[in-house]
Design a protein around this motif. Structure first.
Motif, PDB file in Angstrom:
ATOM      1  N   TYR A   6       0.867  -1.181   0.000  1.00  0.00           N
ATOM      2  CA  TYR A   6       0.000   0.000   0.000  1.00  0.00           C
ATOM      3  C   TYR A   6       0.901   1.227   0.000  1.00  0.00           C
ATOM      4  O   TYR A   6       1.772   1.376   0.867  1.00  0.00           O
ATOM      5  CB  TYR A   6      -0.875  -0.014   1.254  1.00  0.00           C
ATOM      6  CG  TYR A   6      -2.004   0.981   1.285  1.00  0.00           C
ATOM      7  CD1 TYR A   6      -3.327   0.559   1.173  1.00  0.00           C
ATOM      8  CD2 TYR A   6      -1.779   2.347   1.450  1.00  0.00           C
ATOM      9  CE1 TYR A   6      -4.383   1.466   1.230  1.00  0.00           C
ATOM     10  CE2 TYR A   6      -2.817   3.255   1.487  1.00  0.00           C
ATOM     11  CZ  TYR A   6      -4.112   2.803   1.379  1.00  0.00           C
ATOM     12  OH  TYR A   6      -5.159   3.710   1.433  1.00  0.00           O
ATOM     13  N   ILE A   7       0.675   2.119  -0.979  1.00  0.00           N
ATOM     14  CA  ILE A   7       1.438   3.368  -1.069  1.00  0.00           C
ATOM     15  C   ILE A   7       0.464   4.534  -0.990  1.00  0.00           C
ATOM     16  O   ILE A   7      -0.428   4.676  -1.837  1.00  0.00           O
ATOM     17  CB  ILE A   7       2.251   3.451  -2.372  1.00  0.00           C
ATOM     18  CG1 ILE A   7       3.284   2.328  -2.440  1.00  0.00           C
ATOM     19  CG2 ILE A   7       2.932   4.817  -2.492  1.00  0.00           C
ATOM     20  CD1 ILE A   7       4.020   2.251  -3.770  1.00  0.00           C
ATOM     21  N   ALA A   8       0.613   5.367   0.039  1.00  0.00           N
ATOM     22  CA  ALA A   8      -0.173   6.604   0.161  1.00  0.00           C
ATOM     23  C   ALA A   8       0.742   7.766  -0.201  1.00  0.00           C
ATOM     24  O   ALA A   8       1.776   7.976   0.436  1.00  0.00           O
ATOM     25  CB  ALA A   8      -0.705   6.749   1.577  1.00  0.00           C
ATOM     26  N   CYS A   9       0.358   8.517  -1.226  1.00  0.00           N
ATOM     27  CA  CYS A   9       1.247   9.563  -1.742  1.00  0.00           C
ATOM     28  C   CYS A   9       0.696  10.968  -1.543  1.00  0.00           C
ATOM     29  O   CYS A   9       1.232  11.934  -2.093  1.00  0.00           O
ATOM     30  CB  CYS A   9       1.536   9.320  -3.218  1.00  0.00           C
ATOM     31  SG  CYS A   9       0.095   9.313  -4.299  1.00  0.00           S
ATOM     32  N   GLY A  10      -0.390  11.102  -0.758  1.00  0.00           N
ATOM     33  CA  GLY A  10      -0.974  12.415  -0.512  1.00  0.00           C
ATOM     34  C   GLY A  10      -2.216  12.643  -1.340  1.00  0.00           C
ATOM     35  O   GLY A  10      -2.215  12.428  -2.554  1.00  0.00           O
ATOM     36  N   HIS A  11      -3.294  13.056  -0.686  1.00  0.00           N
ATOM     37  CA  HIS A  11      -4.566  13.280  -1.379  1.00  0.00           C
ATOM     38  C   HIS A  11      -4.384  14.339  -2.474  1.00  0.00           C
ATOM     39  O   HIS A  11      -4.710  14.109  -3.642  1.00  0.00           O
ATOM     40  CB  HIS A  11      -5.615  13.723  -0.357  1.00  0.00           C
ATOM     41  CG  HIS A  11      -7.012  13.713  -0.880  1.00  0.00           C
ATOM     42  ND1 HIS A  11      -8.058  13.142  -0.183  1.00  0.00           N
ATOM     43  CD2 HIS A  11      -7.566  14.202  -2.012  1.00  0.00           C
ATOM     44  CE1 HIS A  11      -9.174  13.272  -0.876  1.00  0.00           C
ATOM     45  NE2 HIS A  11      -8.891  13.919  -1.988  1.00  0.00           N
ATOM     46  N   HIS A  12      -3.859  15.480  -2.098  1.00  0.00           N
ATOM     47  CA  HIS A  12      -3.671  16.561  -3.066  1.00  0.00           C
ATOM     48  C   HIS A  12      -2.686  16.161  -4.156  1.00  0.00           C
ATOM     49  O   HIS A  12      -2.943  16.364  -5.353  1.00  0.00           O
ATOM     50  CB  HIS A  12      -3.181  17.814  -2.335  1.00  0.00           C
ATOM     51  CG  HIS A  12      -2.849  18.960  -3.242  1.00  0.00           C
ATOM     52  ND1 HIS A  12      -3.776  19.900  -3.626  1.00  0.00           N
ATOM     53  CD2 HIS A  12      -1.686  19.309  -3.865  1.00  0.00           C
ATOM     54  CE1 HIS A  12      -3.207  20.786  -4.430  1.00  0.00           C
ATOM     55  NE2 HIS A  12      -1.944  20.451  -4.588  1.00  0.00           N
ATOM     56  N   ALA A  13      -1.555  15.580  -3.754  1.00  0.00           N
ATOM     57  CA  ALA A  13      -0.519  15.234  -4.728  1.00  0.00           C
ATOM     58  C   ALA A  13      -1.016  14.249  -5.771  1.00  0.00           C
ATOM     59  O   ALA A  13      -0.630  14.314  -6.941  1.00  0.00           O
ATOM     60  CB  ALA A  13       0.700  14.665  -4.004  1.00  0.00           C
ATOM     61  N   SER A  14      -1.892  13.328  -5.361  1.00  0.00           N
ATOM     62  CA  SER A  14      -2.388  12.323  -6.306  1.00  0.00           C
ATOM     63  C   SER A  14      -3.429  12.893  -7.263  1.00  0.00           C
ATOM     64  O   SER A  14      -3.726  12.274  -8.286  1.00  0.00           O
ATOM     65  CB  SER A  14      -2.978  11.127  -5.548  1.00  0.00           C
ATOM     66  OG  SER A  14      -4.206  11.450  -4.929  1.00  0.00           O
ATOM     67  N   GLU A  15      -3.968  14.072  -6.949  1.00  0.00           N
ATOM     68  CA  GLU A  15      -5.057  14.632  -7.761  1.00  0.00           C
ATOM     69  C   GLU A  15      -4.695  15.964  -8.423  1.00  0.00           C
ATOM     70  O   GLU A  15      -5.570  16.757  -8.768  1.00  0.00           O
ATOM     71  CB  GLU A  15      -6.310  14.778  -6.900  1.00  0.00           C
ATOM     72  CG  GLU A  15      -6.828  13.426  -6.429  1.00  0.00           C
ATOM     73  CD  GLU A  15      -8.155  13.457  -5.709  1.00  0.00           C
ATOM     74  OE1 GLU A  15      -8.892  12.460  -5.796  1.00  0.00           O
ATOM     75  OE2 GLU A  15      -8.472  14.476  -5.056  1.00  0.00           O
ATOM     76  N   ARG A  16      -3.413  16.174  -8.655  1.00  0.00           N
ATOM     77  CA  ARG A  16      -2.962  17.427  -9.277  1.00  0.00           C
ATOM     78  C   ARG A  16      -3.070  17.423 -10.799  1.00  0.00           C
ATOM     79  O   ARG A  16      -2.870  18.463 -11.426  1.00  0.00           O
ATOM     80  CB  ARG A  16      -1.497  17.701  -8.922  1.00  0.00           C
ATOM     81  CG  ARG A  16      -1.294  18.225  -7.536  1.00  0.00           C
ATOM     82  CD  ARG A  16       0.138  18.668  -7.302  1.00  0.00           C
ATOM     83  NE  ARG A  16       1.084  17.575  -7.431  1.00  0.00           N
ATOM     84  CZ  ARG A  16       2.196  17.487  -6.706  1.00  0.00           C
ATOM     85  NH1 ARG A  16       2.477  18.409  -5.813  1.00  0.00           N
ATOM     86  NH2 ARG A  16       3.026  16.489  -6.878  1.00  0.00           N
TER      87      ARG A  16
END
Length: 260
Positions: free
Chosen positions: A223-233
């Motif tokens: 599981y990799i969480a890369c940031g809500h904002h960062a993933s939706e830029r």
């Protein structure tokens, strides 16, 4: 102040029709209204895109001479306090005072097969998306399946962190080589079990909650969480650039950094 755009104007309704035709919002059960959320001036020459309709983004778009804003996270959500006070009053007052249109598309922007958040994140990360029956998973088919061979989930997490220029959170199921990658941007923790069922070696999303760490360790799926904002830029500017090119409008993307 930026110089005014010389692009020929289109009407607000024409822009709305073009966005709806591309993103097909009627096909989704969503958490808030998709499409035009705040009505501004009739004629539009410049679209400014961003992730969230925050006050900082709105003010930056005003400085950029925007006629219309296109975002993933708009102002209105199911179940929120309906009073126009505090932060809501400040955001709305800026939009209304400057006669700026606000367009917001949530799940439709996640799901678009070419310009959506998932598709664009995969492109940015060099992940080849699958096609056919195995290409999607999860509720409303919002999860995407792709392929990129890597020696380990740790190597992929390092690659993701470099590509997005921010730290990632990794819970590795094992140190084995990986290839099948599931993506669902934003706060898609609940899609992890669907990714496991779809045969993923690793799941990439924006956020992680307590249960997912246990699922990763017990099921052997990283599981990799890369940031809500960062993933939706990447979705909003891709849609904005596409529609602006179609209609002959000016377009700019403004990224307001967010650590979440």
């Amino acid at each position: 102040m930026n110089a005014p755009s010389t692009a020929a104007p289109v009407t607000r309704e024409h822009l709305l029709q073009s966005l709806d035709a591309l993103l097909l919002p009627e096909g989704f059960k969503d958490y808030g209204p998709n499409g035009l959320q705040v009505e501004g001036r009739m004629n539009i020459r410049k679209i400014v895109t961003g992730v969230t309709a925050s006050l900082a983004f709105i003010d930056a778009a005003i400085e950029a001479d925007a006629d219309a804003l296109l975002v993933h996270h708009g102002l209105f959500w199911r179940g929120q306090d309906g009073r126009i006070v505090g932060w809501m009053k400040q955001r709305l007052s800026r939009l209304l005072a400057h006669d700026i249109n606000l367009f917001a598309y949530h799940l439709p922007l996640d799901a678009h097969a070419t310009f959506g958040n998932n598709a664009q994140l995969a492109k940015h990360l060099g992940i080849e998306l699958l096609e056919g029956a195995e290409a999607r998973f999860g509720e409303q088919s919002l999860g995407f399946m792709g392929r990129r061979a890597m020696p380990s989930a740790a190597a992929l997490a390092e690659h993701v962190g470099k590509a997005l220029a921010r730290p990632t959170t990794l819970v590795a199921g094992s140190d084995r080589p990986i290839e099948r990658i599931a993506l669902c941007t934003g706060g898609a923790q609940s899609y992890f079990e669907g990714a496991i069922a779809a045969g993923a070696d690793v799941f990439i999303t924006g956020e992680i909650s307590e249960p997912q760490a246990h699922y990763a360790r017990e099921c052997g799926v990283a599981y990799i969480a890369c940031g809500h904002h960062a993933s939706e830029r990447y979705g909003a500017p891709a849609v904005g650039a596409h529609v602006a090119a179609q209609l002959g409008l000016a377009h700019a993307f403004i990224d307001i950094d967010n650590p979440a």
